[in-house]
Design an enzyme around this catalytic site. Structure first.
Site, mmCIF file in Angstrom:
data_model
loop_
_atom_site.group_PDB
_atom_site.id
_atom_site.type_symbol
_atom_site.label_atom_id
_atom_site.label_comp_id
_atom_site.label_asym_id
_atom_site.label_seq_id
_atom_site.Cartn_x
_atom_site.Cartn_y
_atom_site.Cartn_z
ATOM 1 N N SER A 164 2.736 8.647 24.811
ATOM 2 C CA SER A 164 3.144 7.787 23.692
ATOM 3 C C SER A 164 1.923 7.209 22.995
ATOM 4 C CB SER A 164 4.066 6.673 24.189
ATOM 5 O OG SER A 164 3.472 6.012 25.261
ATOM 6 N N HIS A 166 7.666 13.340 22.161
ATOM 7 C CA HIS A 166 7.715 11.946 22.599
ATOM 8 C C HIS A 166 9.147 11.429 22.616
ATOM 9 C CE1 HIS A 166 6.777 7.462 21.820
ATOM 10 N NE2 HIS A 166 6.834 7.714 23.109
ATOM 11 N N GLU A 168 10.306 12.165 18.831
ATOM 12 C CA GLU A 168 9.173 12.312 17.910
ATOM 13 C C GLU A 168 8.449 13.607 18.260
ATOM 14 O OE1 GLU A 168 7.011 8.300 16.266
ATOM 15 O OE2 GLU A 168 6.927 8.592 18.408
ATOM 16 N N ASN A 181 5.888 3.674 17.532
ATOM 17 C CA ASN A 181 5.121 2.622 18.206
ATOM 18 C C ASN A 181 4.047 2.033 17.297
ATOM 19 O OD1 ASN A 181 6.645 2.759 20.478
ATOM 20 N ND2 ASN A 181 5.352 4.251 21.502
#
Length: 725
Positions: free
Chosen positions: A428, A449, A461, A499
């Site tokens: 991540s 991800h 992702e 993120n």
């Protein structure tokens, strides 16, 4: 009819005098205005013709109809397509033409009868279905209510409680259940369907079967007093579950109107309410999300080359921790054979047990039988070495975030896996170029991800580097779809899209608290806005270890715009680590219920001294609106950077990433869509003002400044920086 009609209906009359009217508009026979007009013409013709005794309505290629054509919504909202006048479809076509016809009609349902599709079927005098057909009214998912009479007919066919449940949850029922409820009159096999429907229509004509206009059926509706109690209870529930939404309450009102004042009055109230909701912000937001979600799998330069996804027959996963086991669960649930590798017997057993527990919870919820669980689990094999990697088509690495460990693993994979095998990492935070640095296989290295828990969270992702081949991206998009995830393709950078966009969210919350805002007021304001939980409750849930580890990535990579607070490390020193230790920003009882903790004031005081900041009286009395903006506008600012750098292909992808990766409320349309409802000028001026008072953390980025100067929306395609790919 339009010169180039969008869909149509056909009519064939058999020797038995039954006219078969078929809805044709691939792929799901959606009801465009052209289809509805053609349906009315076919009906008029059938009613005029003397050789037609009865009518069967069905859909082409095993699908009745997936409902109203949602692409028309945008046209109505923008005034590009004139909306039909209120009641034209629900009253004039369905009630006064179909239902009031002097010839009986039967709906023959296979595949889907959703939304307007089910509403047409309910206007017929009987319904015959296959056992696997799905029937439902999912309109509330788009911020509107059923608009073709569904609010009046469904309660009369299945009763008040069940009809409200079906509409308010948008969940369809299968043919078998629909039959038990009285929504359909008989279940037959697909190849018998048309024959059985013809027979039934002729039986109605001969008086062997009842001729029932659904709109005037009363036997399923509870007496008025009881009905009012049900409506009161459902209303209270809707207010509690969706306090920010108006349309579920409108739906309940419209159903009530029909029960109190009669179905015809109910139809007119439905038509008027539908018009009003169509132009609401909620509807616009949800329609945007609907199309944005379907658009994520279109990637210019990748999915428009005619590449066909290769078949992935076997997948290997490295690491059986929380993520690895969740990914394995998602894959075997979609029939992919999986090899799970761990470093020792104990860890391996732990991983396999976690997968079993994930499936077991599905059995407990009634989503799966025990027999199916065993069958699904037989697709999973645990191993301790690379021997069985020789014939895998894809590997997903899900070990701890440690660069040298990952580099070693990818070198090993290159040796043991076949040369066509996709090498994916679930990292991540770590740069994929770094992970693949020591290999010669960079064209097949890609980020996959997942979000925790991986078998539940809907987002995937897909992270590409400059070297990832388009074929590998197309392959992974296909796997994503098959395991029921919404895939978003992003570029390679710290934190990727989700993120990275959201790192300022927690940091803004910490900045506010150090300067005098209340932890619990922030969480309350954010929850009220529609997030599943506030930033501090979220920190407790993921654990302080994770929060600090990811936070430090941004401090290293974006030092000029991160806010460094010692609040969480100070709490860690005192053995507070979040929910797992029963103490974080909240204290937790044995039932995991969170309660505010007055103790945290001392940590805040200490953190304030380390940061050298003072309490700002303004921040002590922030309104909820200010809290929401001070937390989310920095997120918008970072999202603008992600887009301007070419990390995301389109702003709609960032909307989906926020909704599916972070739980951002879909009825606000995603982060960029919401930002455009405030306007770039407003956002710029707020951030600029805060950056003067509280520092560089709030400084608006160049992309935002340019948009604000022109008064342009953030999402309109202007000169997005040349993507680095």
């Amino acid at each position: 009819m339009a010169s180039n009609p969008k869909g149509r209906t056909t009519m064939e009359v058999g020797a038995d005098g039954v006219a078969i009217i078929t809805i044709i508009n691939p792929p799901v026979n959606s009801l465009s205005l052209d289809v509805l007009q053609s349906l009315q013409q076919s009906y008029d013709q059938a009613l005029r013709r003397d050789d037609v005794k009865a009518i069967v309505v069905t859909g082409a290629k095993g699908k009745f109809s997936g409902g109203f054509d949602i692409t028309a919504f945008g046209g109505f909202q923008g005034g590009k397509i004139p909306a039909p006048k209120p009641g034209f479809i629900s009253v004039e076509i369905l009630t006064d033409t179909l239902e009031a016809a002097r010839k009986p009609s039967v709906a023959a349902i296979d595949g889907l009868a959703l939304g307007g599709g089910l509403e047409i079927a309910m206007a017929c005098h009987a319904r015959i279905s296959t056992s696997n057909a799905q029937l439902g009214l999912p309109e509330l998912q788009l911020g509107v209510i059923p608009g073709f009479g569904g609010t009046q007919r469904l309660p009369r066919l299945v009763g008040l409680s069940k009809s409200l449940e079906m509409m308010l949850t948008s969940k369809p029922v299968k043919g078998e259940e629909a039959h038990n409820l009285g929504l359909v009159d008989a279940i037959v096999s697909p190849d018998e369907l048309i024959h059985a429907a013809r027979r039934w229509a002729l039986d109605i004509l001969d008086g062997k079967r009842p001729w029932v206009p659904s709109l005037y059926k009363t036997d399923k509706i509870e007496p008025l007093g009881e009905a009012r109690e049900i409506l009161k209870f459902v209303r209270a529930q809707a207010r509690k579950q969706a306090p920010n939404l108006e349309h579920p309450l409108v739906c309940i009102d419209v159903v009530e109107e029909g029960i109190v004042s009669g179905p015809r009055t109910g139809l007119w109230k439905e038509a008027e309410a539908f018009q009003g909701l169509l132009h609401s912000d909620t509807c616009k937001s949800l329609v945007h999300i609907f199309f944005a979600q379907r658009g994520t799998s279109r990637v210019p330069g990748v999915t428009d080359r005619g590449l066909v996804p290769r078949r992935i027959k076997k997948v290997a996963i490295l690491g059986g921790g929380l993520m690895g086991s969740g990914i394995a669960t998602a894959l075997i649930l979609s029939n992919y054979p999986v090899v799970l590798k761990e470093v020792n017997e104990k860890f391996l057993q732990g991983g396999l047990d976690r997968v079993r527990a994930n499936l077991q919870s599905r059995v407990k919820k009634g989503k799966m039988t025990q027999e199916k669980l065993e069958k699904t689990l037989s697709l999973l094999k645990g191993v301790l070495d690379y021997e069985s990697f020789r014939d895998v088509d894809m590997v997903i690495e899900a070990v701890i975030e440690n660069v040298s460990l990952k580099q070693q693993i990818f070198s090993d994979l290159e040796k043991y896996c076949p040369p066509h095998c996709i090498l994916a990492s679930n990292t991540s935070t770590i740069d994929l170029n770094l992970i693949g640095e020591k290999t010669k296989s960079q064209d097949r290295i890609i980020g996959a991800h997942f979000f925790s828990p991986a078998h539940v969270m809907p987002l995937l992702e897909i992270v590409r580097t400059e070297k990832t081949s388009p074929q590998v991206i197309v392959d992974l998009l296909d796997v994503g779809k098959k395991i029921k995830k919404t895939p978003v393709v992003v570029g390679n950078c710290t934190g990727f899209a989700v993120n990275r966009m959201f790192f300022p969210y927690t940091q803004a919350a910490l900045l506010l608290v150090e300067r005098g805002a209340d932890v619990y007021q922030i969480d309350r304001a954010i929850t009220k806005f529609g997030m599943p939980m506030g930033p501090f409750r979220l920190c407790d849930l993921v654990g302080f270890g994770v929060a600090v580890a990811t936070g430090s990535q941004y401090v290293q990579n974006f030092p000029e715009r991160t806010y460094k607070s010692m609040l969480i490390p100070l709490m860690q020193e005192d053995k507070r680590a979040g929910e797992s230790t029963r103490k974080g920003f909240y204290v937790y009882n044995e039932k995991r219920k969170a309660n505010p903790d007055p103790e945290i004031k001392k940590y805040i005081q200490k953190a304030r001294e380390i940061s050298g900041v003072n309490v700002d009286p303004k921040l002590m009395k922030l309104s909820d609106k200010d809290i929401v903006e001070m937390l989310f506008l920095p997120v918008v600012n970072e999202a603008c950077r992600v887009f301007a750098e070419g990390i995301a292909v389109k702003t709609a992808d960032l909307d989906i990433a926020a909704v599916m990766g972070m739980g951002y409320p879909p009825y606000r349309g995603g982060i960029m869509f919401w930002a455009d409802s405030l306007g770039s000028k407003y956002i710029y001026s707020r951030l600029e003002e805060w950056s003067k008072t509280y520092g560089g953390f709030f400084k608006p980025c160049d992309y935002l400044a340019v948009r604000a100067a022109k008064g342009a929306p953030l999402s309109s395609p202007m000169e997005q920086a040349k993507s680095r790919l």
